[in-house]
Design an enzyme around this catalytic site. Structure first.
Site, PDB file in Angstrom:
ATOM      1  N   LYS A  27       0.732  -1.143   0.107  1.00  0.00           N
ATOM      2  CA  LYS A  27       0.036  -0.001   0.014  1.00  0.00           C
ATOM      3  C   LYS A  27       0.822   1.200  -0.061  1.00  0.00           C
ATOM      4  CE  LYS A  27      -3.941  -0.302   2.669  1.00  0.00           C
ATOM      5  NZ  LYS A  27      -4.851  -0.328   1.560  1.00  0.00           N
TER       6      LYS A  27
HETATM    7  N1  PMP Z   1      -7.093  -3.748  -2.921  1.00  0.00           N
HETATM    8  C1  PMP Z   1      -6.864  -2.429  -2.614  1.00  0.00           C
HETATM    9  C2  PMP Z   1      -6.347  -1.563  -3.791  1.00  0.00           C
HETATM   10  C3  PMP Z   1      -6.951  -2.019  -1.429  1.00  0.00           C
HETATM   11  O1  PMP Z   1      -6.599  -0.719  -1.145  1.00  0.00           O
HETATM   12  C4  PMP Z   1      -7.570  -2.797  -0.434  1.00  0.00           C
HETATM   13  C5  PMP Z   1      -7.816  -2.121   1.035  1.00  0.00           C
HETATM   14  N2  PMP Z   1      -6.588  -2.588   1.726  1.00  0.00           N
HETATM   15  C6  PMP Z   1      -7.809  -4.070  -0.802  1.00  0.00           C
HETATM   16  C7  PMP Z   1      -7.704  -4.722  -2.075  1.00  0.00           C
HETATM   17  C8  PMP Z   1      -8.164  -5.109   0.474  1.00  0.00           C
HETATM   18  O2  PMP Z   1      -7.231  -5.570   1.291  1.00  0.00           O
HETATM   19  P1  PMP Z   1      -7.627  -5.836   2.685  1.00  0.00           P
HETATM   20  O3  PMP Z   1      -8.445  -7.035   2.412  1.00  0.00           O
HETATM   21  O4  PMP Z   1      -6.168  -6.355   3.189  1.00  0.00           O
HETATM   22  O5  PMP Z   1      -8.139  -4.616   3.345  1.00  0.00           O
END
Ligand code: PMP
Length: 313
Positions: free
Chosen positions: A157
């Site tokens: 991220k």
């Molecule tokens: N894709 C993106 C681009 C995101 O920002 C997120 C949120 N973190 C997710 C998928 C889902 O990830 P997670 O389940 O780890 O929150």
């Protein structure tokens, strides 16, 4: 004292409103930062807070930090402990969102490199409700493509990478939709602006592979595990074409903020019968229980925190 958003900042716990950086901060100019989004869920029956899979989130943060050539001052386990302390100190007895952020804190502009720059770390805890305010989303295929691994890694991220998500989501919302769906550079379905995506067709569960320029979602992995162990459905990871979504029986999005959200419509085509499908509903139900510590089998996904007792009036 009334609960207030708190920050772990400069090694201290202070009101988030007092945690400040200067205008010359490298991360502010270039997006040289990496963050996480963690939910902390209030269970009113048990009078406990449940931080959901914090260790996995901090491990992903550490991966992003290493790509940015940062050395975090703590291990993922130590960061979980700081977060427990932070959550306790807020005094909130409601759902919270926890935002760790590791950033290039050097106050140096016109400096296009990662090395020889100091790093900063903060963790913020704020009250948080629904991210997606509708029970079933209407989506639009984004005209922006998902950032490609050859340009910037989408598997962590990175703050700068979120401009990609923000461009797509803004266009979708201004066009009257709830969420944007990205195709990747080879034209296959990638994910939402902040969610992974699953397709159900004839009882089979399909999701794009990690090589499709998606974030390896923690919710995604929970859903794959529960689909297998609770519903006996093995998820197939393979490239997905755009029209497969139009023709699916069910499509749903997963994410820490978005939970499990059914998609009712994409590009003005109704998906299935336009309502939340059976498999989506079963997984949604399991997931909602798991994140508040309600499923003994998955209780180890949660870190329990007993908040400070309410002050007597
Ligand atoms: N894709 C993106 C681009 C995101 O920002 C997120 C949120 N973190 C997710 C998928 C889902 O990830 P997670 O389940 O780890 O929150």
């Amino acid at each position: 004292m009334a609960p207030t958003p708190l920050a772990y900042f400069g090694g201290e716990f202070i009101p988030a409103s007092e945690a400040k950086v200067g205008v010359m901060t490298h991360a502010l100019h270039y997006g040289t930062a990496v963050f996480e989004g963690i939910r902390c869920n209030w269970n009113a029956e048990e009078e406990k807070l449940f931080i959901f899979r914090p260790l996995e989130h901090f491990k992903r943060l550490a991966e992003g930090a290493s790509i940015l050539r940062m050395v975090l001052p703590f291990t993922a386990e130590e960061l979980v402990n700081i977060t427990i302390d932070l959550v306790k100190r807020t005094g909130y007895r409601e759902d919270m969102y926890i935002r760790p952020l590791a950033y290039k804190s050097a106050e140096r502009v016109a400096n296009l490199k990662l090395h020889e720059l100091e790093d900063g770390l903060t963790i913020i805890a704020v009250p948080f409700g629904e991210y997606i305010e509708v029970p079933i989303v209407r989506c639009m295929t984004a005209s922006w493509r998902r950032i490609d691994e050859t340009m910037m890694p989408p598997r962590v991220k990175l703050s700068a990478g979120y401009v990609n998500s923000i461009l797509a989501k803004t266009d979708a919302v201004l066009a009257g939709f709830d969420e944007a769906i990205f195709l990747n550079n080879d034209g296959h379905v990638a994910e939402g602006s902040g969610e992974n995506l699953f397709v159900v067709k004839n009882g089979a569960l399909v999701t794009p592979p990690l090589t499709a320029n998606i974030l390896p979602g923690i919710t995604r992995s929970c859903i794959m595990q529960m689909a297998k162990d609770e519903l006996g459905i093995e998820t197939v990871e393979r490239p997905i074409g755009r029209a497969e979504l139009y023709l699916a029986d069910e499509v749903f999005l997963t994410g820490t903020a978005a939970h499990v959200t059914p998609m009712g419509e994409l590009d003005h085509r109704t998906i299935g019968n336009g309502a939340a499908g059976t498999i989506t509903k079963s997984l949604q139900d399991l997931y909602f229980k798991a994140i508040r510590g309600g499923l003994p089998k998955y209780r180890d996904w949660c870190v329990e925190v007993v908040p400070a007792p309410l002050a007597k009036v």
